[in-house]
Design a protein around this motif. Structure first.
Motif, PDB file in Angstrom:
ATOM      1  N   GLU A  19       0.866  -1.193   0.000  1.00 17.61           N
ATOM      2  CA  GLU A  19       0.000   0.000   0.000  1.00 17.61           C
ATOM      3  C   GLU A  19       0.894   1.232   0.000  1.00 17.61           C
ATOM      4  O   GLU A  19       1.813   1.343   0.813  1.00 17.61           O
ATOM      5  CB  GLU A  19      -0.890  -0.056   1.262  1.00 17.61           C
ATOM      6  N   ASP A  20       0.642   2.159  -0.932  1.00 18.50           N
ATOM      7  CA  ASP A  20       1.506   3.338  -1.026  1.00 18.50           C
ATOM      8  C   ASP A  20       1.085   4.489  -0.114  1.00 18.50           C
ATOM      9  O   ASP A  20       1.849   5.406   0.127  1.00 18.50           O
ATOM     10  CB  ASP A  20       1.594   3.825  -2.474  1.00 18.50           C
ATOM     11  N   GLU A  21      -0.160   4.440   0.381  1.00 15.61           N
ATOM     12  CA  GLU A  21      -0.581   5.516   1.276  1.00 15.61           C
ATOM     13  C   GLU A  21      -0.227   5.168   2.708  1.00 15.61           C
ATOM     14  O   GLU A  21      -0.778   4.225   3.291  1.00 15.61           O
ATOM     15  CB  GLU A  21      -2.093   5.723   1.169  1.00 15.61           C
ATOM     16  N   ASP A  63      -2.920  -3.362  -2.669  1.00 16.13           N
ATOM     17  CA  ASP A  63      -3.627  -2.173  -3.156  1.00 16.13           C
ATOM     18  C   ASP A  63      -3.601  -2.192  -4.683  1.00 16.13           C
ATOM     19  O   ASP A  63      -2.634  -2.618  -5.305  1.00 16.13           O
ATOM     20  CB  ASP A  63      -2.906  -0.923  -2.613  1.00 16.13           C
ATOM     21  N   MET A  79      -4.196   0.570  -6.873  1.00 17.97           N
ATOM     22  CA  MET A  79      -3.500   1.707  -7.460  1.00 17.97           C
ATOM     23  C   MET A  79      -2.178   1.946  -6.735  1.00 17.97           C
ATOM     24  O   MET A  79      -2.154   2.444  -5.619  1.00 17.97           O
ATOM     25  CB  MET A  79      -4.380   2.958  -7.360  1.00 17.97           C
ATOM     26  N   LYS A 134     -12.357   0.235  -0.705  1.00 23.86           N
ATOM     27  CA  LYS A 134     -12.092   1.284   0.292  1.00 23.86           C
ATOM     28  C   LYS A 134     -13.255   2.266   0.309  1.00 23.86           C
ATOM     29  O   LYS A 134     -13.790   2.556  -0.748  1.00 23.86           O
ATOM     30  CB  LYS A 134     -10.812   2.049  -0.065  1.00 23.86           C
TER      31      LYS A 134
HETATM   32 CA    CA Z   1      -2.901   3.464  -3.629  1.00 14.69          CA
END
Ligand code: CA
Length: 233
Positions: A10-12, A54, A56, A106
């Protein structure tokens, strides 16, 4: 018992940390990756029981990464739960076609996430996720690491907890010292037979102080076995 390793891709950062904290509280071992490349190098070095992926992601996106995982023999059977934003829901089917085991849009509730993870792990390996084990009036809770006898809390050290849990998971089976070393110490260190005997002795004596007279049977030349259920009544 070893906690299941859950790799979160997950990038966030805020979402990543929230999930990690939640998994930690639910007795999973969270592992973090912020992109596919990161996750891949992680997978090369570690055993992972499930991946939260995730959709994106910067660089290679979740779907492409999932396809890649499924073509690699060492990662193709790792369960994957895809995480994605609601607007992408229409693409849901695509996620399943490339081999996601489940899908969560989400924002999802942390409780829901844990339930989905448990369901998948349970399907794969019923021993890996258990809510509670009972043996007579003994109750072992692997989530909270608590043991109760006739509703009384039994205070145990971490190794004694793992030992009683292992014995309860394998009722009616004799566990050799080799198996005990493998399951409890993960075969990482040099543990000799005497160390196991010391822990068994300690566990027996604690259980005895709570009124359980003969809790663990010694099977000569073979190992240890949890005593019959009636000894725990
Ligand atoms: Ca993302």
């Amino acid at each position: 018992m070893k906690k299941p390793n859950i790799l979160i891709v997950e990038d966030e950062e805020s979402i990543l940390e929230m999930i990690a904290l939640n998994l930690h509280h639910n007795n999973f071992q969270p592992l973090r990756a912020i992109n596919a490349e990161n996750a891949e190098s992680f997978l090369n070095k570690n055993k992972v029981d499930l991946i939260l992926l995730d959709w994106m992601l910067p660089g290679m996106d979740g779907i492409d990464f999932l396809k890649r995982l499924r073509t690699n023999s060492s990662t193709k059977s790792i369960p994957v739960i895809m995480l994605t934003a609601k607007s992408e829901e229409l693409d849901k089917i695509e996620g399943f076609e490339v081999g996601a085991d489940d899908y969560l849009a989400k924002p999802f509730s942390q409780k829901e996430l844990v339930a989905r993870i448990k369901a998948i792990l349970r399907r794969k390996n019923p021993e890996s996720v258990l809510d509670k084990i009972e043996h007579g009036s003994l109750q072992v809770n692997p989530d909270s690491h608590e043991v109760f006898y006739k509703s009384k809390f039994i205070k145990l050290g971490p190794t004694e907890f793992k030992l009683i849990f292992l014995l309860c998971m394998n009722k009616n089976r004799v566990l050799s010292r080799e198996i005990i070393v493998d399951k409890i110490w993960n075969n990482e260190s040099e543990i000799d037979a005497r160390t196991i005997d010391v822990h068994v002795k300690r566990l027996r004596s604690t259980l005895k102080s709570y009124g359980i007279e003969n809790s663990i049977d010694t099977i000569r030349g073979a190992g240890y076995k949890l005593a019959d259920e009636m000894n725990f009544e």
